[in-house]
Write a protein that holds these residues in place. Sequence first.
Motif, PDB file in Angstrom:
ATOM      1  N   VAL A  51       1.106  -1.149   0.280  1.00 20.47           N
ATOM      2  CA  VAL A  51       0.173  -0.018  -0.015  1.00 20.47           C
ATOM      3  C   VAL A  51       1.030   1.162  -0.209  1.00 20.47           C
ATOM      4  CG1 VAL A  51      -1.929   1.253   1.531  1.00 20.47           C
ATOM      5  CG2 VAL A  51      -2.180  -1.257   1.088  1.00 20.47           C
ATOM      6  N   VAL A  52       0.610   2.096  -0.749  1.00 16.50           N
ATOM      7  CA  VAL A  52       1.358   3.595  -0.840  1.00 16.50           C
ATOM      8  C   VAL A  52       0.696   4.523  -0.206  1.00 16.50           C
ATOM      9  CG1 VAL A  52       2.209   5.033  -2.590  1.00 16.50           C
ATOM     10  CG2 VAL A  52       2.173   2.856  -3.239  1.00 16.50           C
ATOM     11  N   ASP A  53      -0.327   4.874  -0.132  1.00 15.92           N
ATOM     12  CA  ASP A  53      -1.140   5.848   0.853  1.00 15.92           C
ATOM     13  C   ASP A  53      -2.705   5.727   0.243  1.00 15.92           C
ATOM     14  OD1 ASP A  53      -1.819   7.889   2.292  1.00 15.92           O
ATOM     15  OD2 ASP A  53      -0.115   9.255   1.369  1.00 15.92           O
ATOM     16  N   ALA A  54      -3.553   6.521   0.622  1.00 15.01           N
ATOM     17  CA  ALA A  54      -4.994   7.011   0.530  1.00 15.01           C
ATOM     18  C   ALA A  54      -5.137   7.344  -0.850  1.00 15.01           C
ATOM     19  CB  ALA A  54      -5.569   7.746   1.663  1.00 15.01           C
ATOM     20  N   SER A  55      -5.991   6.883  -1.556  1.00 15.70           N
ATOM     21  CA  SER A  55      -6.499   7.122  -2.843  1.00 15.70           C
ATOM     22  C   SER A  55      -6.581   8.650  -3.192  1.00 15.70           C
ATOM     23  CB  SER A  55      -7.578   6.339  -3.124  1.00 15.70           C
ATOM     24  OG  SER A  55      -7.820   6.786  -4.722  1.00 15.70           O
ATOM     25  N   ARG A  56      -7.435   9.262  -2.188  1.00 17.68           N
ATOM     26  CA  ARG A  56      -7.747  10.542  -2.202  1.00 17.68           C
ATOM     27  C   ARG A  56      -6.518  11.628  -2.158  1.00 17.68           C
ATOM     28  NH1 ARG A  56      -7.720  12.877   2.773  1.00 17.68           N
ATOM     29  NH2 ARG A  56      -7.825  11.457   4.566  1.00 17.68           N
ATOM     30  N   THR A  57      -5.153  11.111  -1.661  1.00 17.29           N
ATOM     31  CA  THR A  57      -4.150  11.982  -1.492  1.00 17.29           C
ATOM     32  C   THR A  57      -3.286  11.739  -2.780  1.00 17.29           C
ATOM     33  OG1 THR A  57      -2.836  10.223  -0.795  1.00 17.29           O
ATOM     34  CG2 THR A  57      -4.063  11.188   0.834  1.00 17.29           C
ATOM     35  N   VAL A  58      -3.859  11.306  -3.749  1.00 23.52           N
ATOM     36  CA  VAL A  58      -3.053  10.992  -4.958  1.00 23.52           C
ATOM     37  C   VAL A  58      -3.622  12.116  -5.994  1.00 23.52           C
ATOM     38  CG1 VAL A  58      -1.762   9.675  -6.834  1.00 23.52           C
ATOM     39  CG2 VAL A  58      -2.168   8.684  -4.430  1.00 23.52           C
ATOM     40  N   SER A  59      -2.985  12.862  -6.714  1.00 20.18           N
ATOM     41  CA  SER A  59      -3.348  14.047  -7.455  1.00 20.18           C
ATOM     42  C   SER A  59      -2.510  14.253  -8.691  1.00 20.18           C
ATOM     43  CB  SER A  59      -3.725  15.219  -6.658  1.00 20.18           C
ATOM     44  OG  SER A  59      -2.417  15.967  -6.268  1.00 20.18           O
ATOM     45  N   SER A  60      -2.961  15.223  -9.386  1.00 21.75           N
ATOM     46  CA  SER A  60      -2.125  15.393 -10.641  1.00 21.75           C
ATOM     47  C   SER A  60      -0.950  16.398 -10.253  1.00 21.75           C
ATOM     48  CB  SER A  60      -3.069  16.399 -11.803  1.00 21.75           C
ATOM     49  OG  SER A  60      -3.617  17.564 -10.987  1.00 21.75           O
ATOM     50  N   GLU A  61      -0.780  16.666  -8.902  1.00 19.33           N
ATOM     51  CA  GLU A  61       0.452  17.288  -8.487  1.00 19.33           C
ATOM     52  C   GLU A  61       1.383  16.289  -8.082  1.00 19.33           C
ATOM     53  OE1 GLU A  61       2.444  20.670  -7.573  1.00 19.33           O
ATOM     54  OE2 GLU A  61       0.554  20.590  -8.312  1.00 19.33           O
ATOM     55  N   PRO A  62       2.680  16.159  -8.825  1.00 17.51           N
ATOM     56  CA  PRO A  62       3.598  14.980  -8.514  1.00 17.51           C
ATOM     57  C   PRO A  62       4.294  15.083  -7.064  1.00 17.51           C
ATOM     58  CG  PRO A  62       4.432  16.456 -10.024  1.00 17.51           C
ATOM     59  CD  PRO A  62       3.077  17.122  -9.914  1.00 17.51           C
ATOM     60  N   ARG A  63       4.350  13.923  -6.513  1.00 18.71           N
ATOM     61  CA  ARG A  63       4.869  14.023  -5.139  1.00 18.71           C
ATOM     62  C   ARG A  63       6.012  12.755  -4.986  1.00 18.71           C
ATOM     63  NH1 ARG A  63       0.600  10.879  -1.317  1.00 18.71           N
ATOM     64  NH2 ARG A  63       1.938  10.296   0.391  1.00 18.71           N
ATOM     65  N   ALA A  93      17.156  14.614 -13.393  1.00 13.37           N
ATOM     66  CA  ALA A  93      16.512  15.519 -12.561  1.00 13.37           C
ATOM     67  C   ALA A  93      15.473  14.681 -11.740  1.00 13.37           C
ATOM     68  CB  ALA A  93      15.773  16.680 -13.503  1.00 13.37           C
ATOM     69  N   GLU A  94      15.296  15.374 -10.595  1.00 15.23           N
ATOM     70  CA  GLU A  94      14.029  14.765  -9.752  1.00 15.23           C
ATOM     71  C   GLU A  94      12.753  15.176 -10.339  1.00 15.23           C
ATOM     72  OE1 GLU A  94      15.056  14.356  -5.037  1.00 15.23           O
ATOM     73  OE2 GLU A  94      15.287  16.572  -5.662  1.00 15.23           O
ATOM     74  N   LEU A  95      11.959  14.230 -10.720  1.00 14.39           N
ATOM     75  CA  LEU A  95      10.771  14.476 -11.408  1.00 14.39           C
ATOM     76  C   LEU A  95       9.707  14.827 -10.720  1.00 14.39           C
ATOM     77  CD1 LEU A  95      11.075  11.212 -13.597  1.00 14.39           C
ATOM     78  CD2 LEU A  95      11.227  13.603 -14.437  1.00 14.39           C
ATOM     79  N   HIS A  96       9.645  14.768  -9.207  1.00  9.38           N
ATOM     80  CA  HIS A  96       8.597  15.378  -8.544  1.00  9.38           C
ATOM     81  C   HIS A  96       8.617  16.834  -8.567  1.00  9.38           C
ATOM     82  CE1 HIS A  96      11.545  15.994  -5.406  1.00  9.38           C
ATOM     83  NE2 HIS A  96      10.789  16.849  -4.919  1.00  9.38           N
ATOM     84  N   CYS A  97       9.756  17.423  -8.971  1.00  8.78           N
ATOM     85  CA  CYS A  97       9.805  18.965  -9.201  1.00  8.78           C
ATOM     86  C   CYS A  97       8.989  19.421 -10.348  1.00  8.78           C
ATOM     87  CB  CYS A  97      11.015  19.421  -9.295  1.00  8.78           C
ATOM     88  SG  CYS A  97      12.069  19.087  -7.647  1.00  8.78           S
ATOM     89  N   GLY A  98       8.474  18.523 -11.374  1.00 11.36           N
ATOM     90  CA  GLY A  98       8.092  18.848 -12.611  1.00 11.36           C
ATOM     91  C   GLY A  98       6.511  19.141 -12.780  1.00 11.36           C
ATOM     92  N   ARG A  99       5.730  18.910 -13.438  1.00 14.23           N
ATOM     93  CA  ARG A  99       4.341  19.226 -13.601  1.00 14.23           C
ATOM     94  C   ARG A  99       3.893  18.265 -14.328  1.00 14.23           C
ATOM     95  NH1 ARG A  99       6.671  22.231 -17.669  1.00 14.23           N
ATOM     96  NH2 ARG A  99       5.853  22.126 -19.453  1.00 14.23           N
ATOM     97  N   VAL A 100       2.592  17.768 -14.248  1.00 13.91           N
ATOM     98  CA  VAL A 100       1.754  17.023 -15.174  1.00 13.91           C
ATOM     99  C   VAL A 100       0.889  17.713 -15.982  1.00 13.91           C
ATOM    100  CG1 VAL A 100      -0.241  15.259 -14.876  1.00 13.91           C
ATOM    101  CG2 VAL A 100       1.724  15.392 -13.319  1.00 13.91           C
ATOM    102  N   GLU A 101       1.081  17.152 -17.517  1.00 15.42           N
ATOM    103  CA  GLU A 101       0.298  17.765 -18.558  1.00 15.42           C
ATOM    104  C   GLU A 101      -0.446  16.723 -19.130  1.00 15.42           C
ATOM    105  OE1 GLU A 101       2.551  19.998 -21.188  1.00 15.42           O
ATOM    106  OE2 GLU A 101       2.924  21.643 -19.643  1.00 15.42           O
ATOM    107  N   ALA A 102      -1.806  16.712 -19.365  1.00 22.59           N
ATOM    108  CA  ALA A 102      -2.429  15.780 -20.052  1.00 22.59           C
ATOM    109  C   ALA A 102      -2.297  14.092 -19.444  1.00 22.59           C
ATOM    110  CB  ALA A 102      -2.329  15.662 -21.425  1.00 22.59           C
TER     111      ALA A 102
END
Length: 318
Positions: A51-63, A93-102
């Motif tokens: 298990v990684v985490d609660a489903s509701r905590t996973v969003s389009s914001e990389p973490r 590069a650390e990818l969590h510093c990026g952004r999500v597009e489409a």
Amino acid sequence: MRRDGKLWQIGRRLAPLTSRDPRPDWEQADPALIANASRRAQSRPGGGWCVVDASRTVSSEPRKITLVGRDWVLWRGREGPLLAPNRCPHMGAELHCGRVEAGALVCPWHGLRLGKEGHQAWRPVPTYDDGVLVWARLLRDEEPTERPVETARPERALTGVVRMEATCEPEDIVANRLDPWHGAHYHPHSFAKLEMIDVTPDVLRLRVSYRVAGPFCVEVDCTFRSPTRRSILMEITDGDGRGSVVETHATPIGEGRSAVIEATIATSDRTGFAIARRFGPLLRPFVEQRAARLWREDVAYAERRYALRSGSKGKSAQ
């Protein structure tokens, strides 16, 4: 409502227990019995899933998240959660510093777009979203399964998920839940009384008086069992909230470090519960606060168990 010594039992009345173990809890909590139950739990398959985490905590914001000794980037794509190495395959590069597009992750350094199809050796790992929790198949030393082991959950429920980290291994978290005898002693703010009904190496059945406020308690019968080597399922089998479950999952995050992720999935056939469900987002923090209070104490239990085990291993190696 009935009075039981200094306690007031409210809610549904359960049938009296026909027999009780007269021994004090410290005698019933046999270390050999708990150790055997823990070994049996560790022998069960896990399919490589954690298990990684609660489903509701996973969003389009990389973490960024650390699991099994590695750093990962977690985000929600168009078709669900994605978990992949947090190192861009181009120049690191650390990818969590990026952004999500489409739904695709865009590297912050040079704009490389990364998605579920991967790029060269870079690949997301298999993930699964069950609606409450997000899982990832991370452990390669286990026989892989297509999906994680799922247990029955009530269809109409209030849910809450807490995630905490601890200095221990997953087996210490599982062992904590296989010792319910500590409940009324270690958590007197939440449990007023606990009586064992039946004890086997695979299932623990008990009657618990949960504190609602002060001496006012709700009495339920419940079971504890281990569906996988890294999980414990508590199910209310009789009394108010029958059918409610609490899933406790342990995930390795590094050497001697684990995360405990616990999902409370509560239901009731009482009329007022339908109204309560409408206010689920408002009630969730109260559910999670209560679970977090218990786990702040149980983390200390698991960490102490780990420290004792580690000390014993060190001495035997000398």
